[in-house]
Scaffold this active site. Structure first.
Site, PDB file in Angstrom:
ATOM      1  N   SER A 147       0.932  -1.260   0.159  1.00 33.87           N
ATOM      2  CA  SER A 147       0.053   0.028  -0.087  1.00 33.87           C
ATOM      3  C   SER A 147       0.817   1.118   0.023  1.00 33.87           C
ATOM      4  O   SER A 147       2.118   1.157   0.385  1.00 33.87           O
ATOM      5  CB  SER A 147      -0.819   0.095   1.247  1.00 33.87           C
ATOM      6  OG  SER A 147      -1.597   1.265   1.420  1.00 33.87           O
ATOM      7  N   TYR A 160      -2.134  -0.065  10.510  1.00 38.42           N
ATOM      8  CA  TYR A 160      -2.198  -0.418   8.864  1.00 38.42           C
ATOM      9  C   TYR A 160      -1.036  -0.165   8.552  1.00 38.42           C
ATOM     10  O   TYR A 160      -0.125  -0.923   7.757  1.00 38.42           O
ATOM     11  CB  TYR A 160      -3.438  -0.097   8.324  1.00 38.42           C
ATOM     12  CG  TYR A 160      -3.605  -0.013   6.802  1.00 38.42           C
ATOM     13  CD1 TYR A 160      -3.955  -1.293   6.563  1.00 38.42           C
ATOM     14  CD2 TYR A 160      -3.225   0.748   5.847  1.00 38.42           C
ATOM     15  CE1 TYR A 160      -4.224  -1.683   5.206  1.00 38.42           C
ATOM     16  CE2 TYR A 160      -3.148   0.322   4.539  1.00 38.42           C
ATOM     17  CZ  TYR A 160      -3.779  -0.937   4.377  1.00 38.42           C
ATOM     18  OH  TYR A 160      -3.964  -1.035   2.968  1.00 38.42           O
TER      19      TYR A 160
END
Length: 248
Positions: A147, A160
């Site tokens: 990501s 995250y």
């Protein structure tokens, strides 16, 4: 998107974690339509089975594999069962991920553990089981979906970002070890920007979708990574919406 497959995967078996919906479903479809026999691994049993049935109706080969990537024993059991059946994984796509969008002061230990175990330890468990077998067989390809949060974080993204940053570092290490251990093994990290998938839309329904990309674009990037000739490897790829705010 929707064009000819970038690579012929007939005779190869692929395992996609979180493969039942969103980006995972896009990747599963693309791999199956490129000829791979796809193992759709997910905790969403009904969605996974529905996807496999749809792909079967299209003449593709796909079957559901029940797997919670947080459970190292369950992951190992899947690979042992494949071996008993005389099967193996030629392509692993670590896609499963979760997020808890909260300020750090409001996070619980359980929430942090769930995100890190799913997004970092889970892919590592899958790589442990897959990589040693690929070395023994002399080839294969591992794709870890990363990501832009592995590059630059934002508020309410502590666990995250930590998980994706850790997975990026692990992917780089695995790449270097594959260079040493077995030139037939490809290792690719794909840093994906925001996508119009349930992962975002369920949590942020008012998101401006013009700022997001179609998950099929990222799925095509997976196919591209698999299409690179054996003399080269796409070590890391970045694919983001034109308006992505978190890159570079």
């Amino acid at each position: 998107m929707g064009g000819e497959a970038l690579v012929d995967l007939h005779g190869r078996q692929a395992l996609v974690t979180g493969g039942a919906r969103g980006l995972g479903a896009s990747i599963s479809r693309k791999l199956a339509r490129a000829g791979a026999s796809v193992l759709v691994a997910d905790v969403r049993k009904e969605q996974a089975r529905e996807l496999c049935a749809q792909l079967g109706q299209d003449g593709c080969e796909a079957r559901f594999v029940e797997m919670d990537v947080r459970d190292a024993k369950a992951v190992a059991d899947v690979f042992r069962e494949l071996e008993k059946a005389g099967q193996w994984v030629d392509v692993l796509v670590n896609n499963a991920a979760v997020d808890v969008s909260k300020p750090i002061e409001h996070l619980t230990a359980d929430e942090v553990t769930r995100v890190i175990t799913t997004n970092l330890l889970g892919p590592m468990y899958l790589c442990l089981e897959t990589y040693r077998r690929m070395v023994a067989r002399g080839g294969g390809h591992i794709v870890n979906i990363l990501s832009t949060a592995a590059n630059r974080t934002w508020t309410e993204a502590g666990p995250y970002s930590a998980g994706k940053s850790g997975l990026r570092a692990f992917t780089h290490t695995l790449f270097k070890e594959a260079q040493r251990d077995c030139p037939g093994i490809g290792v690719t990290g794909i840093l994906a920007g925001g996508m119009e998938t349930p992962f975002i839309m369920e949590r942020f329904p008012d998101t401006d979708v013009s700022m997001l990309q179609n998950p099929d674009v990222v799925a095509d990037t997976v196919l591209y990574a698999l299409s690179v000739p054996d003399s080269s490897v796409a070590a890391e790829l970045v694919v983001v919406p034109r308006k992505e705010p978190s890159w570079p």
